[in-house]
Design an enzyme around this catalytic site. Structure first.
Site, short mmCIF file in Angstrom:
data_model
loop_
_atom_site.label_atom_id
_atom_site.label_comp_id
_atom_site.label_asym_id
_atom_site.label_seq_id
_atom_site.Cartn_x
_atom_site.Cartn_y
_atom_site.Cartn_z
N HIS A 81 39.11 38.82 34.23
CA HIS A 81 39.12 37.36 34.25
C HIS A 81 37.76 36.74 34.02
CE1 HIS A 81 37.40 38.09 38.22
NE2 HIS A 81 37.02 36.83 38.23
C1 UD1 Z 1 35.83 31.52 39.54
C2 UD1 Z 1 34.37 31.96 39.74
C3 UD1 Z 1 34.26 33.46 39.50
C4 UD1 Z 1 35.24 34.22 40.38
C5 UD1 Z 1 36.65 33.68 40.21
C6 UD1 Z 1 37.56 34.32 41.22
C7 UD1 Z 1 32.68 30.27 39.19
C8 UD1 Z 1 31.67 29.84 38.20
N1 UD1 Z 1 33.49 31.28 38.81
O1 UD1 Z 1 36.17 31.80 38.20
O2 UD1 Z 1 32.94 33.89 39.85
O3 UD1 Z 1 35.21 35.58 39.99
O4 UD1 Z 1 36.66 32.25 40.44
O5 UD1 Z 1 38.89 34.33 40.79
O6 UD1 Z 1 32.75 29.73 40.26
N2 UD1 Z 1 42.65 27.78 36.81
C9 UD1 Z 1 43.97 27.61 37.12
N3 UD1 Z 1 44.31 27.51 38.44
C10 UD1 Z 1 43.40 27.56 39.42
C11 UD1 Z 1 42.05 27.71 39.10
C12 UD1 Z 1 41.69 27.82 37.78
O7 UD1 Z 1 44.83 27.56 36.26
O8 UD1 Z 1 43.78 27.48 40.60
C13 UD1 Z 1 42.26 27.91 35.38
C14 UD1 Z 1 41.83 26.60 34.75
O9 UD1 Z 1 42.22 26.64 33.40
C15 UD1 Z 1 40.33 26.66 34.85
C16 UD1 Z 1 40.06 28.16 34.67
O10 UD1 Z 1 41.16 28.80 35.32
O11 UD1 Z 1 39.69 25.90 33.86
C17 UD1 Z 1 38.75 28.62 35.29
O12 UD1 Z 1 38.68 28.25 36.67
P1 UD1 Z 1 37.25 28.19 37.43
O13 UD1 Z 1 37.48 27.87 38.85
O14 UD1 Z 1 36.32 27.31 36.65
O15 UD1 Z 1 36.69 29.62 37.27
P2 UD1 Z 1 37.36 31.05 37.50
O16 UD1 Z 1 37.51 31.69 36.16
O17 UD1 Z 1 38.55 30.93 38.36
N1 UDP Z 2 43.36 39.89 44.21
C1 UDP Z 2 44.64 39.57 44.66
N2 UDP Z 2 45.64 39.48 43.74
C2 UDP Z 2 45.44 39.69 42.41
C3 UDP Z 2 44.12 40.01 41.96
C4 UDP Z 2 43.10 40.10 42.91
O1 UDP Z 2 44.87 39.40 45.85
O2 UDP Z 2 46.40 39.59 41.63
C5 UDP Z 2 42.26 39.96 45.22
C6 UDP Z 2 41.55 41.29 45.28
O3 UDP Z 2 42.20 42.16 46.20
C7 UDP Z 2 40.15 40.90 45.74
C8 UDP Z 2 39.97 39.50 45.19
O4 UDP Z 2 41.27 39.04 44.83
O5 UDP Z 2 40.07 40.83 47.15
C9 UDP Z 2 39.09 39.51 43.99
O6 UDP Z 2 39.09 38.23 43.42
P1 UDP Z 2 38.74 37.96 41.89
O7 UDP Z 2 38.89 39.19 41.09
O8 UDP Z 2 39.52 36.75 41.50
O9 UDP Z 2 37.22 37.48 41.97
P2 UDP Z 2 35.81 38.23 42.07
O10 UDP Z 2 35.83 39.18 43.20
O11 UDP Z 2 35.55 38.88 40.74
O12 UDP Z 2 34.86 37.09 42.26
#
Ligand code: UD1
Ligand code: UDP
Length: 369
Positions: free
Chosen positions: A209
């Site tokens: 992601h």
């Molecule tokens: C964010 C964090 C990343 C983390 C991840 C965990 C930052 C800069 N990035 O990335 O470090 O690994 O969360 O999962 O803070 N979206 C949805 N539903 C949601 C949230 C997001 O559809 O509930 C979609 C939207 O299109 C949005 C995109 O995901 O534009 C990115 O969301 P964003 O919160 O900006 O960053 P993540 O990729 O989720």
């Molecule tokens: N996770 C979850 N369901 C999923 C994918 C990830 O519960 O389908 C959990 C996973 O066990 C871990 C956390 O989400 O605890 C990791 O989050 P993510 O990969 O979104 O973010 P990152 O750790 O890279 O910031």
């Protein structure tokens, strides 16, 4: 929850909810007055409310409902909302966890007030300054008063940047607490393998992601090609619970997902832990998943050029391969011969209690070393 909290906990995304759940539980256990601000960075049920429900967390006291936006707009709106609440509640301490924009907003808002800031998961460094997470974690560490480093390695990174040792507390990572608190529950309650029709050790697990992997068409395509080659070599299927960011990019780029990769919805924590625990190999670009694979004893291949979790590589649990398809195959093949007998480097599952103890909020006798 409390009208006059000692601690305000700021969170906003899936990994923060999961890794702060043990801290919230420990606050409850010790009767510590706390309140929770949810920034609303994650809002889809599958990234948000599903974890509050399953981990039996109380509703956040404040929900800012910020949602998705550009980095600056998202962070700025969060800061405004957080500052208003902190001025009202005047807590002793604010706790943030990790490296998201919610963390940066909580850290910056707190640092300009007379309130102490605690950063859980301090001192992680990828040394890749193009990653937004590297900016967020570095800035947060430098404005933090209590830096809860998971390992001696992360303490060292902080010292190398001139941070004084008396701000650093090596506690382990609260992800170990989370895994310990939920592993047995997952075994008892999750039927995800039956629902997907897969057998333990007969499938691979994929998560991808990260912006740097999925926001660029060619790189995302390469990554999927590498995973499909691994599937072909292992004669197995990969299950991919797909993050909405990656799902959106697949659609925008009109990418075809190879047949051996099965897309499924993001999973709740017990189902995801079960998938991790039962996979023959985990391919990921997630920080939390690298840690959990290491804790659960499942070999991991990281689809990135660098990692801020070098401990997982040092103990032999993880291999860093980037997104070149043949490198991914080589990394996955190398796991076949691994013994999977490494020691988890992230602590003994008492990080949450150690954090509260360092803040003088819980009794020393409760801290298990
Ligand atoms: C964010 C964090 C990343 C983390 C991840 C965990 C930052 C800069 N990035 O990335 O470090 O690994 O969360 O999962 O803070 N979206 C949805 N539903 C949601 C949230 C997001 O559809 O509930 C979609 C939207 O299109 C949005 C995109 O995901 O534009 C990115 O969301 P964003 O919160 O900006 O960053 P993540 O990729 O989720
Ligand atoms: N996770 C979850 N369901 C999923 C994918 C990830 O519960 O389908 C959990 C996973 O066990 C871990 C956390 O989400 O605890 C990791 O989050 P993510 O990969 O979104 O973010 P990152 O750790 O890279 O910031």
């Amino acid at each position: 929850m409390s009208a006059d909290p000692d601690v305000v906990i700021v969170l906003g995304t899936r990994p923060e909810i999961i890794k702060l759940a043990p801290v919230i539980r420990a606050c409850e256990e010790f009767g510590i007055a706390y309140s929770v601000i949810h920034t609303g960075q994650h809002y889809s049920d599958s990234l948000d409310s599903v974890f509050f429900d399953q981990l039996e967390l109380p509703e956040p006291d404040h929900h800012l409902g910020i949602g998705s936006d550009t980095h600056a707009k998202q962070t700025a709106k969060m800061m405004v909302g957080i500052e208003e609440i902190l001025l009202e509640e005047e807590p002793e301490t604010v706790l943030v966890q990790g490296d998201t924009n919610s963390v940066l907003a909580g850290a910056l808002a707190t640092s300009k007030l007379e309130i102490e800031l605690g950063h859980i998961e301090a001192g992680l460094r990828s040394f890749d300054r193009s990653m937004p997470e590297e900016t967020n974690r570095t800035v947060t560490d430098h404005v933090g008063d209590y830096l809860f480093a998971p390992t001696e390695q992360s303490r060292q990174y902080l010292l190398d940047e001139g941070v004084s040792d008396d701000r650093i507390h090596v506690t382990g990572n609260t992800v170990v607490d989370a895994v310990q608190q939920n592993r047995e529950l997952a075994i008892q309650k999750s039927d995800v393998l039956g629902e997907l029709g897969v057998q333990p050790n007969e499938f691979g697990l994929l998560t991808a992601h990260r912006a740097e992997n999925v926001d660029e068409k060619q790189r995302f395509e390469e990554l999927l090609e590498g995973v499909s080659r691994v599937a072909a070599r292992f004669e197995t299927e990969f299950v991919y619970p797909i993050h909405p960011r990656a799902q959106n990019k697949l659609e925008t780029f009109e990418l075809k997902v190879p047949d051996q990769i099965r897309l499924i919805e993001p999973q709740d924590y017990l189902d995801f832990l079960t998938l991790e625990n039962s996979a023959s190999v985990i391919l990921t670009d997630s920080g939390g998943v690298q840690e959990e694979a290491c804790i659960l004893g499942v070999p991991c291949v990281t689809l990135r050029e660098n990692t801020e979790r070098p401990e997982t590589i040092d103990v032999g649990a993880n291999r860093l391969v980037g997104t070149d398809p043949e490198e991914i195959v080589d990394g996955a093949l190398a796991t076949v011969d691994s013994l999977n007998e490494w020691k988890n480097p992230f602590g003994n599952g008492t990080a949450s209690k150690q954090i509260l103890h360092a803040l003088s909020l819980s009794p020393a006798t409760e801290v298990l070393q």
